[in-house]
Design a protein around this motif. Structure first.
Motif, PDB file in Angstrom:
ATOM      1  N   MET A 167       0.835  -1.188   0.000  1.00  0.00           N
ATOM      2  CA  MET A 167       0.000   0.000   0.000  1.00  0.00           C
ATOM      3  C   MET A 167       0.872   1.240   0.000  1.00  0.00           C
ATOM      4  SD  MET A 167      -2.981  -0.512   2.749  1.00  0.00           S
ATOM      5  CE  MET A 167      -4.156  -1.812   2.597  1.00  0.00           C
ATOM      6  N   ALA A 168       0.411   2.245  -0.621  1.00  0.00           N
ATOM      7  CA  ALA A 168       1.043   3.553  -0.486  1.00  0.00           C
ATOM      8  C   ALA A 168       0.517   4.160   0.815  1.00  0.00           C
ATOM      9  CB  ALA A 168       0.690   4.433  -1.674  1.00  0.00           C
ATOM     10  N   LEU A 169       1.184   5.173   1.260  1.00  0.00           N
ATOM     11  CA  LEU A 169       0.750   5.876   2.458  1.00  0.00           C
ATOM     12  C   LEU A 169      -0.045   7.106   2.063  1.00  0.00           C
ATOM     13  CD1 LEU A 169       4.169   5.685   4.302  1.00  0.00           C
ATOM     14  CD2 LEU A 169       2.144   4.317   4.787  1.00  0.00           C
ATOM     15  N   MET A 170      -0.740   7.672   3.030  1.00  0.00           N
ATOM     16  CA  MET A 170      -1.498   8.895   2.801  1.00  0.00           C
ATOM     17  C   MET A 170      -1.365   9.774   4.032  1.00  0.00           C
ATOM     18  SD  MET A 170      -5.370   7.435   3.338  1.00  0.00           S
ATOM     19  CE  MET A 170      -6.184   8.992   3.594  1.00  0.00           C
ATOM     20  N   ILE A 171      -1.597  11.055   3.860  1.00  0.00           N
ATOM     21  CA  ILE A 171      -1.567  11.986   4.979  1.00  0.00           C
ATOM     22  C   ILE A 171      -2.991  12.466   5.215  1.00  0.00           C
ATOM     23  CG2 ILE A 171      -0.709  14.207   5.827  1.00  0.00           C
ATOM     24  CD1 ILE A 171       1.834  13.695   4.170  1.00  0.00           C
ATOM     25  N   THR A 172      -3.451  12.320   6.459  1.00  0.00           N
ATOM     26  CA  THR A 172      -4.824  12.694   6.790  1.00  0.00           C
ATOM     27  C   THR A 172      -4.912  14.173   7.152  1.00  0.00           C
ATOM     28  OG1 THR A 172      -4.602  12.199   9.142  1.00  0.00           O
ATOM     29  CG2 THR A 172      -5.236  10.364   7.685  1.00  0.00           C
ATOM     30  N   ASP A 173      -6.129  14.650   7.304  1.00  0.00           N
ATOM     31  CA  ASP A 173      -6.327  16.066   7.608  1.00  0.00           C
ATOM     32  C   ASP A 173      -5.958  16.423   9.047  1.00  0.00           C
ATOM     33  OD1 ASP A 173      -8.509  14.848   8.770  1.00  0.00           O
ATOM     34  OD2 ASP A 173      -9.998  16.058   7.729  1.00  0.00           O
ATOM     35  N   GLU A 174      -5.449  15.465   9.817  1.00  0.00           N
ATOM     36  CA  GLU A 174      -4.905  15.783  11.132  1.00  0.00           C
ATOM     37  C   GLU A 174      -3.509  16.404  11.023  1.00  0.00           C
ATOM     38  OE1 GLU A 174      -5.917  12.143  11.217  1.00  0.00           O
ATOM     39  OE2 GLU A 174      -7.931  12.714  11.830  1.00  0.00           O
ATOM     40  N   CYS A 175      -2.954  16.429   9.809  1.00  0.00           N
ATOM     41  CA  CYS A 175      -1.627  16.994   9.563  1.00  0.00           C
ATOM     42  C   CYS A 175      -1.562  18.425  10.096  1.00  0.00           C
ATOM     43  CB  CYS A 175      -1.328  16.975   8.064  1.00  0.00           C
ATOM     44  SG  CYS A 175       0.232  17.748   7.585  1.00  0.00           S
ATOM     45  N   ILE A 176      -0.469  18.714  10.806  1.00  0.00           N
ATOM     46  CA  ILE A 176      -0.286  20.057  11.376  1.00  0.00           C
ATOM     47  C   ILE A 176       0.762  20.866  10.597  1.00  0.00           C
ATOM     48  CG2 ILE A 176      -1.088  19.422  13.687  1.00  0.00           C
ATOM     49  CD1 ILE A 176       1.918  19.224  14.492  1.00  0.00           C
ATOM     50  N   ASN A 177       1.162  20.367   9.426  1.00  0.00           N
ATOM     51  CA  ASN A 177       2.145  21.062   8.588  1.00  0.00           C
ATOM     52  C   ASN A 177       3.432  21.374   9.348  1.00  0.00           C
ATOM     53  OD1 ASN A 177       0.716  21.248   6.082  1.00  0.00           O
ATOM     54  ND2 ASN A 177      -0.630  22.723   7.063  1.00  0.00           N
ATOM     55  N   CYS A 178       3.930  20.387  10.061  1.00  0.00           N
ATOM     56  CA  CYS A 178       5.130  20.607  10.877  1.00  0.00           C
ATOM     57  C   CYS A 178       6.413  20.525  10.045  1.00  0.00           C
ATOM     58  CB  CYS A 178       5.175  19.605  12.028  1.00  0.00           C
ATOM     59  SG  CYS A 178       5.387  17.893  11.495  1.00  0.00           S
ATOM     60  N   ASP A 179       6.321  20.086   8.811  1.00  0.00           N
ATOM     61  CA  ASP A 179       7.454  20.054   7.882  1.00  0.00           C
ATOM     62  C   ASP A 179       8.491  18.963   8.159  1.00  0.00           C
ATOM     63  OD1 ASP A 179       6.430  22.376   6.592  1.00  0.00           O
ATOM     64  OD2 ASP A 179       7.431  23.639   8.057  1.00  0.00           O
ATOM     65  N   VAL A 180       8.215  18.003   9.026  1.00  0.00           N
ATOM     66  CA  VAL A 180       9.254  17.004   9.302  1.00  0.00           C
ATOM     67  C   VAL A 180       9.215  15.803   8.360  1.00  0.00           C
ATOM     68  CG1 VAL A 180       9.515  17.655  11.722  1.00  0.00           C
ATOM     69  CG2 VAL A 180       7.949  15.825  11.123  1.00  0.00           C
ATOM     70  N   CYS A 181       8.093  15.524   7.746  1.00  0.00           N
ATOM     71  CA  CYS A 181       7.992  14.329   6.897  1.00  0.00           C
ATOM     72  C   CYS A 181       8.642  14.511   5.523  1.00  0.00           C
ATOM     73  CB  CYS A 181       6.540  13.891   6.730  1.00  0.00           C
ATOM     74  SG  CYS A 181       5.465  15.121   5.942  1.00  0.00           S
ATOM     75  N   GLU A 182       8.467  15.649   4.928  1.00  0.00           N
ATOM     76  CA  GLU A 182       8.942  15.868   3.561  1.00  0.00           C
ATOM     77  C   GLU A 182      10.433  15.567   3.373  1.00  0.00           C
ATOM     78  OE1 GLU A 182       8.615  19.147  -0.009  1.00  0.00           O
ATOM     79  OE2 GLU A 182       8.624  19.860   2.061  1.00  0.00           O
ATOM     80  N   PRO A 183      11.321  16.094   4.206  1.00  0.00           N
ATOM     81  CA  PRO A 183      12.743  15.807   3.981  1.00  0.00           C
ATOM     82  C   PRO A 183      13.137  14.360   4.287  1.00  0.00           C
ATOM     83  CG  PRO A 183      12.463  17.195   5.917  1.00  0.00           C
ATOM     84  CD  PRO A 183      11.121  17.074   5.260  1.00  0.00           C
ATOM     85  N   GLU A 184      12.298  13.627   4.992  1.00  0.00           N
ATOM     86  CA  GLU A 184      12.616  12.235   5.325  1.00  0.00           C
ATOM     87  C   GLU A 184      12.295  11.268   4.192  1.00  0.00           C
ATOM     88  OE1 GLU A 184      14.213  11.228   8.063  1.00  0.00           O
ATOM     89  OE2 GLU A 184      14.335  13.350   8.588  1.00  0.00           O
ATOM     90  N   CYS A 185      11.506  11.682   3.217  1.00  0.00           N
ATOM     91  CA  CYS A 185      11.078  10.786   2.138  1.00  0.00           C
ATOM     92  C   CYS A 185      12.197  10.606   1.113  1.00  0.00           C
ATOM     93  CB  CYS A 185       9.835  11.324   1.448  1.00  0.00           C
ATOM     94  SG  CYS A 185       9.237  10.235   0.141  1.00  0.00           S
ATOM     95  N   PRO A 186      12.726   9.384   0.994  1.00  0.00           N
ATOM     96  CA  PRO A 186      13.826   9.161   0.053  1.00  0.00           C
ATOM     97  C   PRO A 186      13.398   9.212  -1.417  1.00  0.00           C
ATOM     98  CG  PRO A 186      13.156   7.087   1.012  1.00  0.00           C
ATOM     99  CD  PRO A 186      12.382   8.172   1.719  1.00  0.00           C
ATOM    100  N   ASN A 187      12.104   9.107  -1.676  1.00  0.00           N
ATOM    101  CA  ASN A 187      11.595   9.114  -3.050  1.00  0.00           C
ATOM    102  C   ASN A 187      10.998  10.452  -3.460  1.00  0.00           C
ATOM    103  OD1 ASN A 187      12.239   6.375  -3.372  1.00  0.00           O
ATOM    104  ND2 ASN A 187      10.281   5.750  -2.502  1.00  0.00           N
ATOM    105  N   HIS A 188      11.057  11.428  -2.576  1.00  0.00           N
ATOM    106  CA  HIS A 188      10.472  12.753  -2.840  1.00  0.00           C
ATOM    107  C   HIS A 188       8.987  12.641  -3.187  1.00  0.00           C
ATOM    108  CE1 HIS A 188      14.547  14.230  -2.672  1.00  0.00           C
ATOM    109  NE2 HIS A 188      14.887  13.311  -3.566  1.00  0.00           N
ATOM    110  N   ALA A 189       8.290  11.743  -2.482  1.00  0.00           N
ATOM    111  CA  ALA A 189       6.864  11.528  -2.724  1.00  0.00           C
ATOM    112  C   ALA A 189       5.989  12.499  -1.938  1.00  0.00           C
ATOM    113  CB  ALA A 189       6.480  10.088  -2.361  1.00  0.00           C
ATOM    114  N   ILE A 190       6.559  13.192  -0.973  1.00  0.00           N
ATOM    115  CA  ILE A 190       5.791  14.094  -0.115  1.00  0.00           C
ATOM    116  C   ILE A 190       6.034  15.534  -0.533  1.00  0.00           C
ATOM    117  CG2 ILE A 190       5.423  14.881   2.257  1.00  0.00           C
ATOM    118  CD1 ILE A 190       6.394  12.110   3.189  1.00  0.00           C
ATOM    119  N   SER A 191       4.931  16.266  -0.664  1.00  0.00           N
ATOM    120  CA  SER A 191       5.041  17.687  -1.006  1.00  0.00           C
ATOM    121  C   SER A 191       3.915  18.460  -0.333  1.00  0.00           C
ATOM    122  CB  SER A 191       4.981  17.889  -2.524  1.00  0.00           C
ATOM    123  OG  SER A 191       3.748  17.423  -3.024  1.00  0.00           O
ATOM    124  N   GLN A 192       4.113  19.761  -0.238  1.00  0.00           N
ATOM    125  CA  GLN A 192       3.087  20.608   0.360  1.00  0.00           C
ATOM    126  C   GLN A 192       1.915  20.718  -0.595  1.00  0.00           C
ATOM    127  OE1 GLN A 192       2.976  22.240   3.503  1.00  0.00           O
ATOM    128  NE2 GLN A 192       0.883  22.505   2.849  1.00  0.00           N
TER     129      GLN A 192
END
Length: 83
Positions: A1-26
C-alpha cells in the motif's frame, strides 16, 4: 500500500525531507503523498520514515492503494533507475 496523509496533519514540515523518493510535497492545505512515488521506504529502510517522524501519527496506509511488498520493490527499482 502507499501511504497517505490525513487532515490531522499540522504542517510541521518534518515528513517531507525524510522521504527518500520525494513523494511528499506541500499541498493546498496540508502535505500530500504522491502514491506513484511512495514505496513505504521499501528499498531504502525497514519502516516508512515519514511515519517514524510524524508527531501526530497522521500517515496511515492508504486503503485505496493496496500493494504488495513486491510491487513496492518494483516501484523502487523504477524510481532508482530514473535517477
Amino acid at each position: 500500500m502507499a501511504l497517505m496523509i490525513t487532515d490531522e496533519c499540522i504542517n510541521c514540515d518534518v515528513c517531507e525531507p525524510e522521504c527518500p523518493n520525494h513523494a511528499i510535497s506541500q499541498g493546498v492545505e496540508i502535505y500530500e503523498i504522491n502514491p506513484d512515488l511512495c514505496t513505504e521506504c521499501v528499498g531504502h529502510f525497514n519502516e516508512p520514515q515519514c511515519q517514524q517522524v510524524c508527531p501526530v501519527d497522521c500517515i496511515p496506509l492508504d486503503p485505496e492503494r493496496e500493494e504488495s511488498r513486491e510491487t513496492l520493490m518494483q516501484r523502487y527499482e523504477i524510481i532508482v533507475a530514473r535517477g
